[in-house]
Scaffold this active site. Structure first.
Site, PDB file in Angstrom:
ATOM      1  N   HIS A  17     -78.080  27.187 -21.778  1.00  0.00           N
ATOM      2  CA  HIS A  17     -79.047  27.158 -22.877  1.00  0.00           C
ATOM      3  C   HIS A  17     -79.339  25.758 -23.397  1.00  0.00           C
ATOM      4  O   HIS A  17     -79.907  25.587 -24.471  1.00  0.00           O
ATOM      5  CB  HIS A  17     -78.518  28.058 -24.015  1.00  0.00           C
ATOM      6  CG  HIS A  17     -79.596  28.678 -24.822  1.00  0.00           C
ATOM      7  ND1 HIS A  17     -79.727  28.453 -26.183  1.00  0.00           N
ATOM      8  CD2 HIS A  17     -80.597  29.505 -24.470  1.00  0.00           C
ATOM      9  CE1 HIS A  17     -80.762  29.136 -26.631  1.00  0.00           C
ATOM     10  NE2 HIS A  17     -81.306  29.783 -25.617  1.00  0.00           N
TER      11      HIS A  17
ATOM     12  N   LYS B  15     -81.205  22.214 -23.851  1.00  0.00           N
ATOM     13  CA  LYS B  15     -82.609  21.802 -23.867  1.00  0.00           C
ATOM     14  C   LYS B  15     -82.625  20.340 -24.256  1.00  0.00           C
ATOM     15  O   LYS B  15     -82.555  20.004 -25.430  1.00  0.00           O
ATOM     16  CB  LYS B  15     -83.413  22.620 -24.873  1.00  0.00           C
ATOM     17  CG  LYS B  15     -83.401  24.105 -24.591  1.00  0.00           C
ATOM     18  CD  LYS B  15     -83.372  24.855 -25.883  1.00  0.00           C
ATOM     19  CE  LYS B  15     -83.108  26.308 -25.581  1.00  0.00           C
ATOM     20  NZ  LYS B  15     -82.697  27.025 -26.727  1.00  0.00           N
TER      21      LYS B  15
ATOM     22  N   ASP C 197     -84.811   7.072 -19.168  1.00  0.00           N
ATOM     23  CA  ASP C 197     -84.370   5.698 -18.880  1.00  0.00           C
ATOM     24  C   ASP C 197     -83.032   5.342 -19.530  1.00  0.00           C
ATOM     25  O   ASP C 197     -82.832   4.213 -19.992  1.00  0.00           O
ATOM     26  CB  ASP C 197     -85.436   4.690 -19.299  1.00  0.00           C
ATOM     27  CG  ASP C 197     -86.699   4.813 -18.463  1.00  0.00           C
ATOM     28  OD1 ASP C 197     -86.601   5.253 -17.307  1.00  0.00           O
ATOM     29  OD2 ASP C 197     -87.782   4.482 -18.977  1.00  0.00           O
TER      30      ASP C 197
END
Length: 173
Positions: free
Chosen positions: A114, A116, A121
């Site tokens: 789950h 996210k 960079d």
């Protein structure tokens, strides 16, 4: 008088050094018309590497931005939850079929993978409750936080990303 000038100069140098290392943070809540363009802008301005961990990834404009970045030679690695992405058409399938240098794995190691987050960079992190889907951006009450220019925080997220990457058993491309 000379001591006062030196003190002012030292304060100025101190402030300049602190500003040079300051981290800028953006916080947004959805629905909000600024969220998607802000995330796409992060992707478009990547110079070397984009790492993405996502529960679900169905947002076409984000997929197109990633495709554009991959065509510029940006290294892109994506991990998604296997159960939520394997048997349906998602942005992952689109990218798998269109992009040659986007590396994708599906994680089936948890009830739900789950996470996210996006790392740009090795210095900028976008995270929050936002799934990378049209519904999450247009209809849901979600949140994101973007932490710019913090290699320390990006390093923590990158370590977790590669832990997830190594345990992901389903490889695509």
């Amino acid at each position: 008088m000379k001591t006062k000038k030196i003190l002012i100069l030292l304060i100025f140098i101190f402030l300049k050094i602190n500003l040079a290392f300051a981290t800028h943070i953006d916080v947004l809540f959805t629905p909000n018309k600024k969220t998607l363009p802000l995330i796409i802008n992060l992707i478009n301005h990547a110079k070397k590497e984009i790492l993405i961990a996502a529960y679900t990834f169905t947002n076409k404009p984000l997929a197109l931005a990633l495709l554009k970045s991959s065509n510029k030679g940006i290294e892109i690695y994506i991990i998604v939850d296997a159960k939520n992405n394997i048997n349906r058409y998602t942005a992952i399938n689109f990218l798998k079929n269109k992009a040659k240098n986007i590396h994708i794995r599906m994680n089936n190691n948890y009830s739900i993978m789950h996470n996210k987050f996006i790392i740009i960079d090795r210095s900028t992190v976008e995270t929050g409750s936002l799934n990378y889907s049209a519904n999450a951006i247009k209809r849901n009450a979600e949140n994101i936080i973007i932490i710019y220019n913090s290699k320390r925080i990006a390093k923590i997220y990158k370590k977790q990303f590669f832990k997830l990457w190594e345990e992901s058993i389903i490889k695509i491309n």
